[in-house]
Write a protein that holds these residues in place. Structure first.
Motif, PDB file in Angstrom:
ATOM      1  N   LYS A 156      47.003  56.062  34.370  1.00 51.44           N
ATOM      2  CA  LYS A 156      46.234  56.743  36.085  1.00 51.44           C
ATOM      3  C   LYS A 156      47.680  55.418  36.173  1.00 51.44           C
ATOM      4  O   LYS A 156      48.470  55.168  36.100  1.00 51.44           O
ATOM      5  CB  LYS A 156      45.780  55.260  35.873  1.00 51.44           C
ATOM      6  N   VAL A 189      47.214  57.539  41.595  1.00 50.45           N
ATOM      7  CA  VAL A 189      46.906  56.693  42.985  1.00 50.45           C
ATOM      8  C   VAL A 189      47.587  55.793  43.929  1.00 50.45           C
ATOM      9  O   VAL A 189      48.583  55.321  43.519  1.00 50.45           O
ATOM     10  CB  VAL A 189      45.992  55.521  42.129  1.00 50.45           C
ATOM     11  N   SER A 190      46.958  56.167  44.979  1.00 50.88           N
ATOM     12  CA  SER A 190      48.073  55.654  46.037  1.00 50.88           C
ATOM     13  C   SER A 190      47.794  54.346  46.516  1.00 50.88           C
ATOM     14  O   SER A 190      46.475  54.053  47.076  1.00 50.88           O
ATOM     15  CB  SER A 190      48.570  57.022  47.506  1.00 50.88           C
ATOM     16  N   PHE A 191      48.689  53.675  47.102  1.00 53.52           N
ATOM     17  CA  PHE A 191      48.391  51.837  46.875  1.00 53.52           C
ATOM     18  C   PHE A 191      49.535  51.654  48.327  1.00 53.52           C
ATOM     19  O   PHE A 191      50.790  51.501  48.288  1.00 53.52           O
ATOM     20  CB  PHE A 191      48.682  51.356  46.576  1.00 53.52           C
ATOM     21  N   SER A 195      50.456  46.356  48.061  1.00 46.47           N
ATOM     22  CA  SER A 195      49.723  45.737  46.969  1.00 46.47           C
ATOM     23  C   SER A 195      49.788  46.892  45.599  1.00 46.47           C
ATOM     24  O   SER A 195      49.068  45.977  44.841  1.00 46.47           O
ATOM     25  CB  SER A 195      47.723  45.727  47.126  1.00 46.47           C
ATOM     26  N   ILE A 197      52.086  46.166  43.290  1.00 45.00           N
ATOM     27  CA  ILE A 197      53.194  45.443  42.511  1.00 45.00           C
ATOM     28  C   ILE A 197      52.174  44.757  41.757  1.00 45.00           C
ATOM     29  O   ILE A 197      51.640  44.267  40.733  1.00 45.00           O
ATOM     30  CB  ILE A 197      53.731  44.875  42.911  1.00 45.00           C
ATOM     31  N   ALA A 198      51.386  43.517  43.336  1.00 47.45           N
ATOM     32  CA  ALA A 198      50.121  43.027  42.669  1.00 47.45           C
ATOM     33  C   ALA A 198      48.376  43.412  42.254  1.00 47.45           C
ATOM     34  O   ALA A 198      48.282  43.071  40.606  1.00 47.45           O
ATOM     35  CB  ALA A 198      49.403  42.347  43.679  1.00 47.45           C
ATOM     36  N   GLN A 199      48.671  45.236  42.092  1.00 47.20           N
ATOM     37  CA  GLN A 199      48.024  46.164  40.500  1.00 47.20           C
ATOM     38  C   GLN A 199      48.432  45.817  39.989  1.00 47.20           C
ATOM     39  O   GLN A 199      47.608  46.096  38.469  1.00 47.20           O
ATOM     40  CB  GLN A 199      47.584  47.515  41.967  1.00 47.20           C
ATOM     41  N   LEU A 201      50.771  43.730  38.301  1.00 49.67           N
ATOM     42  CA  LEU A 201      50.441  42.610  37.759  1.00 49.67           C
ATOM     43  C   LEU A 201      49.051  42.315  37.014  1.00 49.67           C
ATOM     44  O   LEU A 201      48.901  41.579  36.497  1.00 49.67           O
ATOM     45  CB  LEU A 201      50.839  42.020  38.626  1.00 49.67           C
ATOM     46  N   GLY A 202      47.805  42.147  38.118  1.00 51.94           N
ATOM     47  CA  GLY A 202      46.232  42.036  37.401  1.00 51.94           C
ATOM     48  C   GLY A 202      46.254  43.285  36.468  1.00 51.94           C
ATOM     49  O   GLY A 202      45.266  43.295  36.122  1.00 51.94           O
ATOM     50  N   HIS A 204      45.630  46.334  36.902  1.00 50.91           N
ATOM     51  CA  HIS A 204      44.223  47.472  37.441  1.00 50.91           C
ATOM     52  C   HIS A 204      44.851  49.737  37.390  1.00 50.91           C
ATOM     53  O   HIS A 204      44.194  50.269  37.292  1.00 50.91           O
ATOM     54  CB  HIS A 204      44.154  47.087  38.650  1.00 50.91           C
ATOM     55  N   VAL A 205      46.225  49.131  37.234  1.00 52.56           N
ATOM     56  CA  VAL A 205      46.612  50.664  37.404  1.00 52.56           C
ATOM     57  C   VAL A 205      47.276  50.837  36.219  1.00 52.56           C
ATOM     58  O   VAL A 205      47.616  49.497  35.720  1.00 52.56           O
ATOM     59  CB  VAL A 205      47.827  51.209  38.599  1.00 52.56           C
TER      60      VAL A 205
ATOM     61  N   ILE B 140      45.080  38.317  41.665  1.00 55.23           N
ATOM     62  CA  ILE B 140      45.847  39.302  41.399  1.00 55.23           C
ATOM     63  C   ILE B 140      44.599  40.256  40.698  1.00 55.23           C
ATOM     64  O   ILE B 140      44.533  41.146  39.735  1.00 55.23           O
ATOM     65  CB  ILE B 140      47.038  39.462  40.337  1.00 55.23           C
ATOM     66  N   GLN B 187      45.419  58.998  48.908  1.00 52.51           N
ATOM     67  CA  GLN B 187      45.200  59.838  47.945  1.00 52.51           C
ATOM     68  C   GLN B 187      45.175  61.303  47.679  1.00 52.51           C
ATOM     69  O   GLN B 187      45.609  62.029  46.465  1.00 52.51           O
ATOM     70  CB  GLN B 187      43.888  59.631  47.307  1.00 52.51           C
ATOM     71  N   PRO B 268      46.395  40.238  48.403  1.00 50.77           N
ATOM     72  CA  PRO B 268      47.862  41.021  49.379  1.00 50.77           C
ATOM     73  C   PRO B 268      47.313  42.075  50.056  1.00 50.77           C
ATOM     74  O   PRO B 268      46.054  43.094  49.458  1.00 50.77           O
ATOM     75  CB  PRO B 268      48.258  41.633  48.307  1.00 50.77           C
ATOM     76  N   VAL B 324      55.382  38.843  45.368  1.00 51.85           N
ATOM     77  CA  VAL B 324      54.595  39.893  46.269  1.00 51.85           C
ATOM     78  C   VAL B 324      54.312  40.009  47.819  1.00 51.85           C
ATOM     79  O   VAL B 324      54.224  39.077  47.464  1.00 51.85           O
ATOM     80  CB  VAL B 324      53.089  40.956  45.230  1.00 51.85           C
ATOM     81  N   GLN B 453      40.547  54.693  45.336  1.00 47.42           N
ATOM     82  CA  GLN B 453      41.176  54.318  43.991  1.00 47.42           C
ATOM     83  C   GLN B 453      40.815  54.355  42.967  1.00 47.42           C
ATOM     84  O   GLN B 453      40.605  54.237  41.577  1.00 47.42           O
ATOM     85  CB  GLN B 453      42.212  53.293  44.403  1.00 47.42           C
ATOM     86  N   ARG B 456      38.621  56.736  41.214  1.00 46.69           N
ATOM     87  CA  ARG B 456      39.055  57.855  40.105  1.00 46.69           C
ATOM     88  C   ARG B 456      40.011  57.236  39.063  1.00 46.69           C
ATOM     89  O   ARG B 456      40.441  57.695  38.138  1.00 46.69           O
ATOM     90  CB  ARG B 456      40.827  57.981  41.390  1.00 46.69           C
TER      91      ARG B 456
END
Lengths: 328, 499
Positions: A156, A189-191, A195, A197-199, A201-202, A204-205, B140, B187, B268, B324, B453, B456
């Protein structure tokens, strides 16, 4: 009485300013005032670039005119592009743009393209970076591409811009060059809320597609791992210089997030010649070089002719890609 | 012990006269910017940015901190006095702050707002000093699924709180959701409801919605009474302070809201608006005098004010400890840091301890200084209420339009503003609550994007939205927020039946 007097002063000021602008364009360049336009709000990359240009030209005395910076945001730059059409033939407006001037047109968000402007010079560039969390199973961009070849849904891709805009396209360009088929099936996936970079770090992508300048700090701290960047050579110092190019990994493509200056369509010849001169001199000044260093920009100067050819080539490249992915 | 001595070093920086002066100047500037609708902390910090290049990193950051916290204090001044929030985070202050002012209690409202801001900000600064790392770790953990459920929880709380009529609240929310869909969809990259208008591609800014519904709506509403000359709300003014009883009622709401605001602020993209609205709803739920909410309940002002300042400090966490930016303002601050050659992130405290701890200490100092500055300032501002409506309302109108133009420099927004102003009047006539609509306009876009998101990323598997403990907790909150009022209604009916 007072009212009459102030009205009179107003008329005098209005007429003189009208006369002076007309006169300036007809007779000699530069005019008294040249509007430097950022087609976005204050604080972003376009804004910073045009402010830096205006300041450098003023500080070095290369342009002897008032150069107020105007923000005309909206539609990813399209609002200003429409406005520029009403100014065609004039020489007192300079605007900064980057790849979205091609992309917004190709994806159908605006009817105007770079051909409805007068390209003046390419100045600087950033590059794309593809970044994964530190514990990711992917160690090289090749592995990501192989996984995508097996199953386009397996990785992703996250980015800041909307689908079909820069972060998305820069990844697809590389994927295409790597021989991935079914580009349309890759999940992007567009953020847009900041967020991204946080995504990453976590976790999630799986991978984020972004600008090298945006992640430099996190890569240096070791929290994120950059798989590849899209310049034709290694960039920067320290850990950033250790990021391999996609070319080194056998994917023959480069992507540049360039920024350049544009005037309105049919800008007068003497104005184009004036800016050719001024910008060529500017990029050689120590002030400009210091600004490049301070902002982490890579010098990518091209004069108006080379830039126009570059735009034509790049536009064709994007057009083919967007057609194959989005069918429009 | 280590933290304490570092913080003391920080104070030895922040308490130098030069830096105190910078905080004071920045704070006053920020308060003024914060009061103007449309101009929020992000704009204030962005305007200051060029000035800071020559000042050195510590001085520049401390000044920006002053502006930032000042804007948080200032934002609610205009909420209370003219029913027009200075920015999104001050929205909740209109709910009970403005009714208080209309009832002749503007002095107490302004005082409790400053006091709650001070306490909320200070608690958050303490939490920040002690728990920056774990909170950053929690932030996070919020992936698309958790963000989506957080928004759903916030919305369902607001709707279920709607006075009397849940259906009208639901309707109001749907209008807000519709507004939030305008623009280019992230998206798919496609345009929605833009009708070929380029300016609509970036969507309708929620601040335009707030200014339209509140400021313009308020002015339009008064048209019918303006002919009679209109009455001044207040002509005699008391000291800016609160009574013992006020304090007793606000104490716990302030203390409860600070940590909640702090944590939501640290996510965030969530921010002060969400934090203050959620805390407002919490207090309404917990309060014994529910029916007073919306009519000038002091705890309904104290809670969001505390939460909002706590959130603004929480928003610094992702920037300082992860690198961040968590909000528009911290994004601008981070840009400034980078330009000054300082890389925010995990290494900041190791590489530039004086700057990092100086900044944290300046949060404490700025909160105290601003509370001190704001009390006498409120004494001046409160006299706004003595201006007759036919003079005041044109000023409000021009402020509304200037603020609207400052957001996007687009004339198209003027038309949207006017339409929303009329909508504000109609909704008041029909007794449809506006807060669900506003909150939906603020969080709707992100709720939808987060849902898609998550959908997907999980390969179209809805169960991914219940995987984590955080997600389950948020779901539970949502369910409870709908069920509790329902149970209450049934219970009160059962009690009333025998009679």
């Amino acid at each position: 009485m007072i009212r009459l007097k102030s009205m009179f002063t107003g008329i005098v000021i209005a007429t003189t300013s009208l006369i002076s602008t007309n006169f300036a364009i007809a007779a000699d360049y530069p005019p008294h005032t040249i509007n430097m336009v950022a087609p976005a709000g204050a604080g972003g990359g376009w804004d910073l670039t045009i402010r830096t240009v205006a300041k450098t030209l003023k500080d070095t005395g290369l342009v002897d005119a008032n150069m107020p910076v105007v923000n005309r945001p909206g539609g990813g730059g399209a609002v200003n592009l429409s406005y520029m059409q009403t100014q065609s033939g004039k020489g007192d407006l300079i605007s900064v743009y980057s790849p979205p001037i091609l992309l917004t047109n190709l994806t159908g968000l605006t009817q105007y393209s770079y051909q409805d402007t007068t390209p003046l010079a390419r100045l600087i560039t950033d590059y794309a970076a593809f970044v994964v969390p530190e514990n990711s199973k992917y160690k090289t961009i090749k592995e990501v591409m192989n996984a995508l070849k097996q199953d386009p849904k397996s990785v992703k891709i996250g980015g800041t811009s909307a689908a079909g805009s820069m972060d998305h396209i820069q990844f697809l360009l590389v994927a295409k060059a790597a021989g991935v088929e079914n580009l349309r099936n890759i999940d992007y996936v567009s953020f847009q809320n900041g967020s991204l970079i946080a995504q990453a770090l976590g976790g999630h992508v799986d991978l984020i597609s972004t600008g090298l300048g945006d992640v430099a700090g996190l890569v240096e701290s070791g929290k994120l791992h950059a798989l590849a960047q899209t310049a034709d050579k290694r960039i920067g110092t320290g850990l950033i210089a250790e990021i391999p190019t996609v070319k080194e990994q056998g994917i023959d493509v480069i992507f540049e997030n360039w920024r350049g200056l544009f005037g309105p369509k049919d800008m007068p010849k003497e104005a184009v010649a004036y800016w050719h001169d001024a910008l060529q001199k500017m990029v050689a000044t120590p002030e400009w070089k210091a600004a490049l260093k301070r902002n982490g920009w890579d010098d990518a100067y091209q004069d108006e002719q080379a830039f126009t050819e570059f735009l034509a080539d790049t536009n064709t490249q994007y057009k083919t890609l967007i057609k194959s992915v989005f069918g429009r | 012990m280590d933290i304490l001595s570092s913080l003391m070093d920080g104070f030895s920086v922040a308490l130098q006269p030069y830096y105190l002066f910078l905080i004071l100047v920045g704070g006053i500037l920020g308060t003024v910017i914060g009061m103007l609708p449309g101009l929020g902390p992000a704009t204030g910090v962005a305007i200051l940015l060029p000035m800071t290049f020559s000042m050195g990193p510590t001085a520049s950051l401390i000044t920006m901190m002053g502006v930032y916290i000042g804007a948080m204090f200032g934002g609610s001044r205009s909420s209370i006095l003219i029913n027009t929030p200075g920015d999104g985070a001050a929205l909740a202050a209109t709910f009970d702050g403005y009714p208080m002012a209309m009832k002749g209690r503007a002095e107490s409202a302004l005082a409790i707002s400053a006091i709650a801001s001070l306490i909320g900000g200070t608690i958050a600064a303490v939490l920040m000093t002690l728990m920056a790392e774990p909170v950053a770790g929690l932030a996070i953990k919020f992936g698309p699924a958790e963000y989506c459920l957080l928004m759903v929880a916030a919305l369902s709380m607001t709707v279920s709180m709607s006075k009397g009529n849940m259906l009208k609240g639901f309707l109001s929310m749907c209008i807000g959701l519709a507004i939030s869909t305008v623009g280019i969809d992230g998206q798919s990259g496609l345009q929605r409801f833009t009708f070929g208008v380029l300016e609509l591609q970036t969507g309708i800014d929620f601040l335009v919605v707030i200014i339209g519904i509140y400021a313009l709506g308020e002015v339009f509403k008064s048209f019918s009474t303006l002919g009679e000359g209109g009455k001044k709300a207040q002509t005699k003014f008391k000291k800016i302070w609160i009574s013992k009883d006020d304090w007793k009622r606000s104490k716990w709401p302030i203390l409860r809201s600070a940590p909640v605001g702090f944590i939501i602020g640290a996510l965030p993209g969530a921010g002060g608006t969400m934090a203050s609205l959620m805390c407002y709803n919490n207090e309404k739920q917990l309060s014994k005098n529910k029916e007073e909410f919306g009519h000038g309940a002091i705890e309904g002002l104290a809670a969001p004010e505390s939460a909002n300042n706590a959130a603004s400090i929480g928003a610094m966490i992702p920037m300082l400890s992860l690198g961040v930016p968590g909000s528009g303002t911290t994004a601008v601050m981070m840009g400034a840091l980078l330009m000054l050659g300082i890389q925010p992130g995990p290494l900041l405290f190791a590489q530039h301890p004086d700057t990092a701890w100086g900044l944290i200490a300046s949060m404490f100092v700025a909160n105290v200084i601003l509370a001190i500055v704001n009390l006498p300032l409120a004494g001046v501002l409160v006299r706004l209420l003595a201006i007759p409506p036919k003079v005041l309302y044109p000023i409000v109108l021009s402020l509304a339009f200037v603020g609207c133009y400052a957001i996007s420099a687009s004339v198209v927004d003027f038309y949207i503003l006017i339409i929303l102003g009329v909508a504000g009047v109609l909704m008041a006539r029909l007794d449809i609550p506006t807060s669900p609509m506003i909150l939906a306009a603020i969080v709707g876009g992100q709720m939808e994007q987060s849902f898609r998101q998550g959908y997907r990323i999980s390969n179209q598997d809805l169960s991914a939205f219940m995987d984590s403990g955080i997600a389950q907790g948020l779901l539970l909150v949502t369910v409870l927020s709908v069920l509790l009022p329902l149970i209450n209604t049934i219970r009160s009916k059962m009690v009333n039946k025998p009679a």
